[in-house]
Design a protein around this motif. Structure first.
Motif, PDB file in Angstrom:
ATOM      1  N   TRP A  26      50.277  30.834  47.002  1.00 55.77           N
ATOM      2  CA  TRP A  26      50.494  29.870  47.235  1.00 55.77           C
ATOM      3  C   TRP A  26      51.900  29.619  48.414  1.00 55.77           C
ATOM      4  CZ3 TRP A  26      55.787  26.965  47.280  1.00 55.77           C
ATOM      5  CH2 TRP A  26      55.713  25.821  47.570  1.00 55.77           C
ATOM      6  N   ARG A  27      52.735  30.684  48.049  1.00 53.14           N
ATOM      7  CA  ARG A  27      53.538  31.407  49.352  1.00 53.14           C
ATOM      8  C   ARG A  27      52.786  31.718  50.412  1.00 53.14           C
ATOM      9  NH1 ARG A  27      59.514  30.916  48.054  1.00 53.14           N
ATOM     10  NH2 ARG A  27      59.556  31.930  50.272  1.00 53.14           N
ATOM     11  N   ALA A  28      51.792  32.089  50.607  1.00 55.31           N
ATOM     12  CA  ALA A  28      51.006  33.103  51.799  1.00 55.31           C
ATOM     13  C   ALA A  28      50.159  32.002  51.987  1.00 55.31           C
ATOM     14  CB  ALA A  28      50.424  33.959  50.915  1.00 55.31           C
ATOM     15  N   TRP A  29      49.351  31.001  51.355  1.00 57.20           N
ATOM     16  CA  TRP A  29      48.927  29.447  51.799  1.00 57.20           C
ATOM     17  C   TRP A  29      49.731  29.135  52.662  1.00 57.20           C
ATOM     18  CZ3 TRP A  29      49.336  24.637  50.717  1.00 57.20           C
ATOM     19  CH2 TRP A  29      48.161  23.661  51.181  1.00 57.20           C
ATOM     20  N   ALA A  30      50.610  28.708  52.057  1.00 55.40           N
ATOM     21  CA  ALA A  30      51.767  27.832  52.955  1.00 55.40           C
ATOM     22  C   ALA A  30      52.444  28.892  54.220  1.00 55.40           C
ATOM     23  CB  ALA A  30      52.721  27.654  51.526  1.00 55.40           C
ATOM     24  N   GLY A  31      52.669  29.780  54.177  1.00 48.42           N
ATOM     25  CA  GLY A  31      52.979  30.913  54.870  1.00 48.42           C
ATOM     26  C   GLY A  31      54.439  30.867  55.100  1.00 48.42           C
ATOM     27  N   SER A  32      55.125  31.160  54.224  1.00 46.96           N
ATOM     28  CA  SER A  32      56.701  31.198  53.931  1.00 46.96           C
ATOM     29  C   SER A  32      56.943  32.222  53.253  1.00 46.96           C
ATOM     30  CB  SER A  32      57.062  29.663  53.108  1.00 46.96           C
ATOM     31  OG  SER A  32      56.168  29.803  51.370  1.00 46.96           O
TER      32      SER A  32
END
Length: 221
Positions: A26-32
């Motif tokens: 999820w953090r990778a998808w959100a770019g965070s």
């Protein structure tokens, strides 16, 4: 414990085991993934490897102290999740950190103690994961299988050492993990000592016969 409760517990372990991976995706998808994504992913995977390994090691002490049988049924699943995250942690180091530069990786293993112990722990985890099935227990025999899987205690110590060597000044987490490991190993040692003492103790009937009516041992009379 009822069958339905056991199933719910295993679903809970699956949720806990897959949660960190879902969090990273999820953090990778959100770019965070923070300003240093490789470090963030490596540290998150390493943290969860150690947490799941300690959870696996906690199951037998929990059974010893509580008398419940169900914790042992979760041990294998927790151990396999620990291996899964250790393999991901290692894969990030190979692919993202060094991009298959085998020479640099070999130099790192020799030069840096935390890499050496981490690699040793991962290597020792491989045979445990490979022999975790019921079929392998039958092939090896219960006694040999238990001896092999006693390596998990050494792996726990190596995992904590790996974390302690990596820790920066002022970071307390590795010491908490070391304390938890010491507590878990202490319970196992205490149980072992208690069992050995019980083996050396005479049966209750013999002990009663060895004491005279005024409460003195016959050897003193």
């Amino acid at each position: 414990m009822q069958w339905r409760a056991r199933v719910l517990l295993k679903w809970g372990v699956w949720a806990v085991g897959l949660g960190p991976l879902a969090f990273l995706l999820w953090r990778a998808w959100a770019g965070s993934l923070t300003a240093n994504p490789i470090s963030f992913v490596t540290n998150t995977l390493g943290d969860w490897t150690l947490r799941l390994l300690l959870a696996c090691l906690a199951m037998t002490p929990l059974r010893i102290l509580s008398g419940w049988a169900w914790p042992v049924s979760l041990r294998r699943l927790l151990g396999l999740f620990a291996f899964f995250y250790a393999a991901l942690h290692f894969s990030v180091w190979i692919v993202l950190d060094h991009f298959f530069d085998w020479g640099a990786m070999g130099a790192d293993i020799v030069k840096r103690p935390y890499v050496t112990v981490g690699m040793t722990a991962l290597t020792l985890l491989v045979p445990l994961a490979a022999t975790s099935t019921a079929g392998m227990i039958r092939r090896l025999g219960g006694r040999a299988w238990r001896r092999l899987h006693a390596l998990v205690y050494a792996i726990g110590v190596l995992g904590v050492l790996h974390f302690l060597w990596l820790a920066k000044k002022g970071v307390q987490d590795p010491y908490w993990y070391a304390g938890v490991l010491a507590l878990l190993l202490g319970v196992r040692l205490w149980d072992r000592a208690r069992r050995l003492a019980a083996r050396g103790r005479p049966p209750l009937g013999e002990a009663a016969l060895a004491v005279d009516p005024v409460g003195q041992s016959r050897s003193h009379s």
